[in-house]
Design an enzyme around this catalytic site. Structure first.
Site, PDB file in Angstrom:
ATOM      1  N   ARG A  70     -19.126  13.372  13.844  1.00 18.54           N
ATOM      2  CA  ARG A  70     -19.740  12.729  12.687  1.00 18.54           C
ATOM      3  C   ARG A  70     -20.822  11.727  13.047  1.00 18.54           C
ATOM      4  O   ARG A  70     -21.887  11.710  12.437  1.00 18.54           O
ATOM      5  CB  ARG A  70     -18.646  12.021  11.875  1.00 18.54           C
ATOM      6  CG  ARG A  70     -17.719  13.012  11.258  1.00 18.54           C
ATOM      7  CD  ARG A  70     -16.609  12.355  10.495  1.00 18.54           C
ATOM      8  NE  ARG A  70     -15.854  13.387   9.786  1.00 18.54           N
ATOM      9  CZ  ARG A  70     -14.751  13.157   9.085  1.00 18.54           C
ATOM     10  NH1 ARG A  70     -14.271  11.936   9.014  1.00 18.54           N
ATOM     11  NH2 ARG A  70     -14.145  14.135   8.478  1.00 18.54           N
ATOM     12  N   GLY A  74       0.839  -1.203   0.000  1.00 15.78           N
ATOM     13  CA  GLY A  74       0.000   0.000   0.000  1.00 15.78           C
ATOM     14  C   GLY A  74       0.869   1.246   0.000  1.00 15.78           C
ATOM     15  O   GLY A  74       1.878   1.310   0.699  1.00 15.78           O
ATOM     16  N   SER A 124     -16.844  17.807   2.078  1.00 17.57           N
ATOM     17  CA  SER A 124     -15.992  17.911   3.273  1.00 17.57           C
ATOM     18  C   SER A 124     -16.727  18.443   4.489  1.00 17.57           C
ATOM     19  O   SER A 124     -17.549  19.344   4.421  1.00 17.57           O
ATOM     20  CB  SER A 124     -14.825  18.834   2.988  1.00 17.57           C
ATOM     21  OG  SER A 124     -14.184  19.157   4.192  1.00 17.57           O
ATOM     22  N   GLY A 156      -0.521   4.553   0.230  1.00 15.20           N
ATOM     23  CA  GLY A 156      -1.251   5.746   0.663  1.00 15.20           C
ATOM     24  C   GLY A 156      -0.407   6.524   1.652  1.00 15.20           C
ATOM     25  O   GLY A 156       0.817   6.351   1.699  1.00 15.20           O
ATOM     26  N   LEU A 157      -1.044   7.371   2.434  1.00 18.15           N
ATOM     27  CA  LEU A 157      -0.271   8.191   3.369  1.00 18.15           C
ATOM     28  C   LEU A 157       0.610   7.336   4.264  1.00 18.15           C
ATOM     29  O   LEU A 157       1.800   7.610   4.438  1.00 18.15           O
ATOM     30  CB  LEU A 157      -1.219   9.027   4.226  1.00 18.15           C
ATOM     31  CG  LEU A 157      -1.875  10.201   3.508  1.00 18.15           C
ATOM     32  CD1 LEU A 157      -2.843  10.902   4.442  1.00 18.15           C
ATOM     33  CD2 LEU A 157      -0.815  11.185   3.030  1.00 18.15           C
ATOM     34  N   ALA A 158       0.034   6.288   4.851  1.00 13.29           N
ATOM     35  CA  ALA A 158       0.806   5.478   5.797  1.00 13.29           C
ATOM     36  C   ALA A 158       1.893   4.688   5.071  1.00 13.29           C
ATOM     37  O   ALA A 158       3.054   4.689   5.497  1.00 13.29           O
ATOM     38  CB  ALA A 158      -0.128   4.541   6.562  1.00 13.29           C
ATOM     39  N   ARG A 205     -14.202   8.294  14.566  1.00 12.98           N
ATOM     40  CA  ARG A 205     -13.030   9.119  14.267  1.00 12.98           C
ATOM     41  C   ARG A 205     -13.460  10.564  14.074  1.00 12.98           C
ATOM     42  O   ARG A 205     -14.471  10.840  13.431  1.00 12.98           O
ATOM     43  CB  ARG A 205     -12.339   8.617  12.999  1.00 12.98           C
ATOM     44  CG  ARG A 205     -11.138   9.445  12.616  1.00 12.98           C
ATOM     45  CD  ARG A 205     -10.406   8.874  11.426  1.00 12.98           C
ATOM     46  NE  ARG A 205     -11.173   8.901  10.187  1.00 12.98           N
ATOM     47  CZ  ARG A 205     -11.402  10.004   9.472  1.00 12.98           C
ATOM     48  NH1 ARG A 205     -10.944  11.172   9.885  1.00 12.98           N
ATOM     49  NH2 ARG A 205     -12.101   9.935   8.357  1.00 12.98           N
ATOM     50  N   LEU A 258      -5.745  11.599   8.293  1.00 13.48           N
ATOM     51  CA  LEU A 258      -4.484  11.989   7.658  1.00 13.48           C
ATOM     52  C   LEU A 258      -3.398  12.036   8.723  1.00 13.48           C
ATOM     53  O   LEU A 258      -2.273  11.597   8.515  1.00 13.48           O
ATOM     54  CB  LEU A 258      -4.642  13.358   6.991  1.00 13.48           C
ATOM     55  CG  LEU A 258      -5.756  13.463   5.947  1.00 13.48           C
ATOM     56  CD1 LEU A 258      -5.745  14.837   5.294  1.00 13.48           C
ATOM     57  CD2 LEU A 258      -5.613  12.391   4.887  1.00 13.48           C
ATOM     58  N   HIS A 270     -20.293   9.042   7.379  1.00 14.46           N
ATOM     59  CA  HIS A 270     -20.020  10.481   7.331  1.00 14.46           C
ATOM     60  C   HIS A 270     -21.308  11.256   7.049  1.00 14.46           C
ATOM     61  O   HIS A 270     -22.048  10.910   6.136  1.00 14.46           O
ATOM     62  CB  HIS A 270     -18.996  10.760   6.233  1.00 14.46           C
ATOM     63  CG  HIS A 270     -18.381  12.111   6.327  1.00 14.46           C
ATOM     64  ND1 HIS A 270     -19.099  13.260   6.090  1.00 14.46           N
ATOM     65  CD2 HIS A 270     -17.129  12.505   6.653  1.00 14.46           C
ATOM     66  CE1 HIS A 270     -18.292  14.301   6.260  1.00 14.46           C
ATOM     67  NE2 HIS A 270     -17.099  13.872   6.603  1.00 14.46           N
TER      68      HIS A 270
END
Lengths: 248, 637
Positions: B330, B40, B284, B42-44, B435, B441, B266
């Site tokens: 949320r 993966g 958003s 992505g960000l991580a 979350r 992020l 969401h």
């Protein structure tokens, strides 16, 4: 509404391809173009036929994966959108729509509507970064950046790397893509130490990948889903000239 | 099953510092002798792969996308939290920690969350240094905005494309390492299984999505950074390719799956418009800074929004949660939207929508300010709905967006399988039962840049340098054979339904019974329906094409086959968690319409162990001990 699709089918990168006609079932005009392709593909799969291969992922215009040439135009008739943001209401009932992959020599067709855009990654590898090791950064506010520069850098950084600019260009030039990255980093103080080395290396790699030269027709800007401005190419040319003088 | 979280002793705010001082290190000249697989980008994954390569490890990174820049982190719009307190509004590491723990309804691990808040500030520094063009004030300093569940402005952003800019930052760092030869990157490569050697994670088996080759990759450690599993619901804000296969295969090899039922819905997405729909688009949360959420007071009021006078509107979030108003978290906002729609006060053709109205904000700040803040979001809304939200209010409805559950990890982010590390959304560790916005992020980058580079050394230091097993071993061969067998099985069925048919059916079952509100009877219905659907899938699915070459139907079939198993585990988890907390709202357990937690019996992580296809998985627990915060009733009133 119903339309007829004239779709490029090609088994793999070595086989010759051809157009095939596919009449669609009844469609909702609020469908996206890719959802329309899903419907056509699901019908093909139900019949045990191979669905039309096309690249897609986020379906919200940001990942840059999708990219079809629709009626001769990369990403289709809309302006400032990626293929996944195109809706069937743009077309009329009974239309015949031609769907092709992005056409450019440095983007070989892999299958049907999918192309290989790894050349872009190789360009970034040569200089599309700021060399900063994890953990060695100063405080985020240590270096103020004028809002005007930061905003302009963001305009350039918005590029999604889809390759439409290349597909639209008669020379298959990647200047808009490369100049967006060069400008994004070159506008920021953090990007200064490598500014000229970066542009020299990226342009060099761009040439090696077989992308053509820019003749400033602006077709790239016209199809860019993020409305990246042609002005960045001017900016890059200036940087590149300085880089040549500096012997980078 | 060993669920020792290895939380370091000592006061909360010193745990990480002390841990860093105590964990084992790998000598610089030995690092190049260890091979690490990162699945993966992505960000991580990208931040981890780049950072580990900078340290000198041999890194191989893989992604199923055609480029490492395309992972779905890229779609995150609103921002990233960090306890910088640049706004001088009283923010601190403690407050970010506390907001996150409370936002997660006290179902996250204290020590991990505190570490997340601690390293948050370094993330911003790192990203600025990489050239991430965060929004700035005219003075040149970084700007902030507010997000749900917080009473300070700590969210950093880059227009409505924060995820894109952060991911491109991590991607550029990764590309630099690829260019230097320090990372070998395999794009168009999907992990299909995990390989264990003597109980340790030592490699993976993959499929090359271009030529169809099944390949083996051996390593000293495997990092999964493969994102969340929200696509199990079919309709979600995830990218179409996002899938659970990597973590699900790891679960089947013995990794514990923690809190699978914790899925975030969401509140602000564009409502569903038809059966053909392939995905839902998020608007958003930052829009709730300036937009006001309302529905008509009268059920069945079909007048256009402009014709409904002010005193006949119910600004229900402001009414019910005056302290946070439109910025309520949320889970709470989503549930409130569902409630008003259930009362028949929903808007739009389907009645499944609420208004998000900017007219007050436009009057107060002027059209140009609102355009500058949210222009691209209004454009997206216009493209999809053909409506101009500057003139008439947006219609929004909740949609599946994120999964807090994931593979269980200890404080070092290692799963219960030694050598298998899990980062970002793929793990369960930081967000509890809900979350907060702009925290995904933060977590992805915290794990990749500032946690794993240290903690992986603690495991590698126990291995002999250069002792990576060969991929020719029987352990690899046996996994590869299983993969080949499964692939041919899928291609041989040639039934009467395409893969999407089963995915849609599964999605409907889960959305109806394991979605925003859950009941014992409903979950049981899903638990009967899913195995039946799975059985039908393996009899009636039609996967055209060949095993070699590009075969998108085959890719999708493998992913949906795994979703059909995961969905059942989610329902089991939802059934056995007999309380309401955060996103997990069991109708049987409520107090005045709000979640009623049961801290006596359920203040724990539920970690599931796979016991074979014909056996029920076993539910293990890791107690959540709160030493520093009081487990209060979560109130935003």
């Amino acid at each position: 509404m119903k339309v007829t699709l004239k779709v490029w089918r090609q088994i793999d990168s070595t086989a010759p391809g051809s157009f095939q006609l596919y009449p669609t079932p009844d469609l909702n005009p609020d469908m996206s173009f890719l959802e329309m392709l899903d419907v056509v593909n699901d019908e093909l799969a139900n019949r045990g036929e191979e669905p039309i291969a096309f690249a897609h992922d986020c379906r919200e215009g940001i990942c840059g994966t999708c990219g079809l040439t629709i009626n001769g135009k990369p990403h289709g008739p809309g302006r400032g959108i990626a293929t996944c943001q195109l809706y069937m209401r743009t077309f009329a009932d009974g239309d015949t729509i031609t769907v092709e992959p992005f056409r450019a020599k440095p983007f070989p067709v892999l299958k049907d509507l999918m192309v290989d855009r790894s050349a872009f990654d190789r360009i970034i590898q040569t200089g599309g970064f700021i060399s900063v090791r994890t953990g060695s950064a100063p405080d985020g506010n240590a270096l103020p950046i004028s809002k005007i520069d930061a905003d302009l850098a963001m305009d350039a950084a918005a590029c999604i790397g889809c390759g439409a600019c290349v597909a639209a260009c008669k020379n298959a030039s990647a200047m808009l893509f490369v100049s967006a990255k060069v400008s994004h980093l070159g506008l920021l103080p953090q990007g200064q130490p490598e500014r000229h080395r970066r542009v020299a290396r990226m342009v060099d790699q761009m040439d090696r990948e077989g992308f053509g030269a820019c003749t400033v027709t602006g077709s790239c800007e016209a199809v860019c889903p993020k409305n990246i401005s042609l002005n960045f190419i001017t900016r890059m040319n200036r940087d590149y000239a300085v880089a040549l003088f500096k012997g980078e | 099953m060993n669920l020792d979280a290895k939380i370091p002793p000592g006061p909360l705010d010193q745990k990480w510092t002390k841990h860093l001082a105590n964990i084992r290190l790998v000598a610089p000249n030995n690092k190049r002798k260890y091979r690490i697989l990162v699945v993966g980008t992505g960000l991580a994954g990208a931040s981890a792969a780049a950072s580990l390569a900078e340290l000198g490890y041999q890194v191989m990174a893989l992604c199923f996308h055609d480029s490492a820049r395309r992972a779905h982190s890229i779609a995150a719009q609103g921002g990233i939290n960090a306890a910088k307190n640049y706004q001088n509004d009283g923010d601190s590491v403690w407050r970010l920690f506390h907001d996150t723990i409370k936002g997660g309804d006290f179902r996250a691990r204290e020590s991990n969350v505190h570490r997340l808040a601690e390293v948050s500030t370094s993330i911003i520094d790192q990203c600025v240094a990489q050239g991430v063009p965060f929004a700035r004030e005219y003075g040149g300093l970084l700007a902030n905005r507010s997000f749900g569940g917080a009473q300070v402005s700590r969210t950093f952003y880059a227009r409505g494309q924060t995820g894109q800019q952060l991911l491109l930052g991590a991607y550029s760092a990764l590309m630099r390492q690829v260019g230097l030869g320090a990372v070998r990157l395999l794009a168009n490569t999907e992990m299909l299984d995990l390989v264990l050697v003597n109980g340790h994670a030592k490699g993976i088996v993959t499929r090359n999505l271009i030529n169809g080759d099944i390949e083996r990759h051996a390593a000293d450690a495997v990092i999964l950074a493969t994102g969340g599993y929200g696509n199990v619901y079919n309709l979600s804000t995830y990218a179409r390719g996002s899938n659970a296969t990597a973590i699900w295969r790891a679960y089947r090899r013995g990794a514990a799956f923690a809190n699978p039922c914790f899925t975030q819905i969401h509140p602000t997405c564009i409502p569903v418009s038809g059966d053909y729909q392939s995905k839902l688009t998020l608007m958003s949360e930052s829009l709730r800074n300036d937009g006001r959420v309302w529905v008509p007071k009268k059920p069945g009021d079909r007048r256009p929004p402009g014709a409904i006078p002010e005193d006949e509107r119910d600004y229900y979030l402001e009414r019910k949660y005056p302290a946070y108003g439109n910025l309520a978290p949320r889970d709470i906002s989503s549930r409130a939207a569902k409630q008003v729609c259930d009362e028949g006060r929903g808007v739009g053709e389907s009645g499944l929508g609420v208004y998000l109205d900017f007219s007050d904000a436009i009057q107060r700040f002027g059209l140009s300010t609102i355009k500058e803040r949210y222009g691209n979001l209004f454009d997206i809304y216009h493209e999809i709905t053909n409506e101009n939200a500057y003139e008439i209010p947006m219609r929004i409805f909740p949609a599946v967006h994120y999964t807090m559950g994931g593979l269980w990890v200890d404080y070092n982010l290692m799963s219960n399988i030694p050598g298998l590390f899990v980062l970002g959304e793929a793990n369960f560790s930081d967000h509890g039962a809900n979350r907060l916005g702009a925290s995904a992020l933060m977590q992805g980058l915290a794990d990749g840049y500032f946690v794993i580079p240290y903690t992986i050394g603690d495991y590698l230091a126990t291995l002999k340098p250069g002792g990576c097993p060969s991929s020719d071993s029987p352990d690899f061969a046996s996994v590869e054979n299983q993969i080949r067998g499964r692939t041919s099985r899928l291609l041989e069925i040639r039934g009467k339904h395409n893969v999407s048919y089963f995915h849609k059916e599964l999605g409907r079952l889960l959305w109806d019974h394991c979605g925003m509100a859950r009941t014992r009877a409903g979950i049981q219905k899903a638990l009967e329906g899913i195995p039946r659907l799975r059985e039908r899938f393996w009899r009636e699915v039609n996967v055209p094409g060949e095993p070699g070459g590009i075969n998108q139907s085959l890719e999708k079939a493998g992913r949906v086959a795994d979703f059909l198993e995961l969905g059942e585990l989610m329902c089991l988890d939802a059934l056995t968690r007999e309380e309401s907390c955060g996103c997990h709202f069991r109708e049987e357990y409520q107090e005045a319409g709000e979640c009623k937690r049961n801290d006596v019996e359920f203040a724990h992580v539920a970690a599931w162990e796979f016991r074979g296809d014909r056996e029920q998985p076993v539910r293990h627990t890791e107690p959540l001990v709160y030493e520093s915060v009081e487990m209060a009733t979560r109130s935003y009133k």
